[in-house]
Enzyme design. Structure first.
Site, PDB file in Angstrom:
ATOM      1  N   GLU A 182       2.533  -0.885   4.368  1.00 15.49           N
ATOM      2  CA  GLU A 182       2.281   0.479   3.888  1.00 15.49           C
ATOM      3  C   GLU A 182       3.614   1.170   3.625  1.00 15.49           C
ATOM      4  O   GLU A 182       4.533   1.112   4.454  1.00 15.49           O
ATOM      5  CB  GLU A 182       1.512   1.289   4.935  1.00 15.49           C
ATOM      6  CG  GLU A 182       0.084   0.826   5.151  1.00 15.49           C
ATOM      7  CD  GLU A 182      -0.920   1.461   4.186  1.00 15.49           C
ATOM      8  OE1 GLU A 182      -0.491   2.186   3.264  1.00 15.49           O
ATOM      9  OE2 GLU A 182      -2.124   1.219   4.377  1.00 15.49           O
ATOM     10  N   HIS A 224      -2.470  -3.010  -3.342  1.00 13.30           N
ATOM     11  CA  HIS A 224      -3.880  -2.838  -2.963  1.00 13.30           C
ATOM     12  C   HIS A 224      -4.725  -2.612  -4.215  1.00 13.30           C
ATOM     13  O   HIS A 224      -5.856  -3.086  -4.317  1.00 13.30           O
ATOM     14  CB  HIS A 224      -3.983  -1.644  -1.993  1.00 13.30           C
ATOM     15  CG  HIS A 224      -5.191  -1.680  -1.123  1.00 13.30           C
ATOM     16  ND1 HIS A 224      -5.491  -0.663  -0.236  1.00 13.30           N
ATOM     17  CD2 HIS A 224      -6.187  -2.597  -0.980  1.00 13.30           C
ATOM     18  CE1 HIS A 224      -6.621  -0.961   0.400  1.00 13.30           C
ATOM     19  NE2 HIS A 224      -7.054  -2.123  -0.035  1.00 13.30           N
ATOM     20  N   HIS A 264       0.856  -1.187   0.000  1.00 13.90           N
ATOM     21  CA  HIS A 264       0.000   0.000   0.000  1.00 13.90           C
ATOM     22  C   HIS A 264       0.896   1.243   0.000  1.00 13.90           C
ATOM     23  O   HIS A 264       2.092   1.183   0.256  1.00 13.90           O
ATOM     24  CB  HIS A 264      -0.821   0.082   1.292  1.00 13.90           C
ATOM     25  CG  HIS A 264      -1.673  -1.082   1.616  1.00 13.90           C
ATOM     26  ND1 HIS A 264      -3.031  -1.080   1.428  1.00 13.90           N
ATOM     27  CD2 HIS A 264      -1.380  -2.276   2.189  1.00 13.90           C
ATOM     28  CE1 HIS A 264      -3.551  -2.228   1.859  1.00 13.90           C
ATOM     29  NE2 HIS A 264      -2.567  -2.980   2.321  1.00 13.90           N
ATOM     30  N   ASP A 309      -3.633   2.395  -4.714  1.00 16.84           N
ATOM     31  CA  ASP A 309      -2.288   2.392  -4.139  1.00 16.84           C
ATOM     32  C   ASP A 309      -1.619   1.018  -4.298  1.00 16.84           C
ATOM     33  O   ASP A 309      -2.321   0.021  -4.352  1.00 16.84           O
ATOM     34  CB  ASP A 309      -2.343   2.801  -2.659  1.00 16.84           C
ATOM     35  CG  ASP A 309      -3.179   1.857  -1.800  1.00 16.84           C
ATOM     36  OD1 ASP A 309      -4.364   1.655  -2.103  1.00 16.84           O
ATOM     37  OD2 ASP A 309      -2.629   1.306  -0.819  1.00 16.84           O
TER      38      ASP A 309
END
Ligand SMILES: [Zn+2]
Length: 196
Positions: free
Chosen positions: A122, A158, A40, A168
């Site tokens: 992330e 994602h 992400h 993303d």
């Protein structure tokens, strides 16, 4: 688990990440085959780097009134397992043995609800913008470490597991560089990333 994995992991926590436990997780389903890594991107406010807002969001401590954008996400309870800063610094919020709330409605390799059986990472960034070499370097050590401990067979963004709903990490992410760094078979990656 191998001796190497034993040295790298403790109860799903990675030795070389800064731990900051989040409450935004639950148990994985019994028998979950944790074979997917989901990438992400996030920054708060979007496009602003270097603050602590993402860590605050993932631990339910973000001040919703501190920025107009935060009103739009007020009350959401989310967390990835990992967060990679622009400088490559690595944070961990949820044990990989547990089910972190990062993907939402999603489907990949014929299975839905990707939170059940994935590890979420992330990257501090913004859809459409590029990422830092230090972040790829962190991924190049983290992803193999995950694969030491969990039967990793797929890695996707994602945007691939929730197409149309999520964008993303976005077009600025260099999948070819990641693939070269990891040396993983192309079959592990989304087909769309192999033409890049
Ligand atoms: Zn995402």
């Amino acid at each position: 688990m191998s001796d190497l994995a034993d040295a790298l992991w403790h109860s799903g926590w990675y030795r070389f990440a800064r731990p900051l436990p989040s409450p935004n997780f639950g148990p994985r389903p019994a028998g979950a085959q944790i074979d997917l890594i989901v990438l992400h991107s996030i920054s708060l406010p979007p496009g602003q780097y270097g603050g602590d807002e993402v860590q605050q969001l993932f631990t339910n401590r973000l001040d919703w009134e501190a920025h107009p954008y935060f009103e739009k996400i007020r009350g959401i309870e989310v967390s990835a397992h990992f967060y990679v800063r622009r400088n490559g610094e690595l944070w961990q919020f949820v044990s990989c043995d547990d089910r972190a709330w990062h993907a939402g409605a999603s489907s990949w390799r014929g299975r839905s609800n990707c939170n059940d059986d994935s590890v979420g990472i992330e990257l501090e960034g913004l859809e459409g913008e590029t990422f830092e070499n230090a972040q790829y370097e962190t991924l190049a050590s983290l992803c193999p470490a995950i694969a030491q401990a969990y039967p990793t067979a797929f890695i996707a963004g994602h945007e691939h597991i929730a197409p149309g709903r999520k964008q993303d990490p976005g077009a600025g992410f260099d999948w070819r560089l990641l693939r070269e760094q990891l040396g993983w078979d192309g079959a592990m990656f989304p087909a769309a990333t192999l033409d890049a």
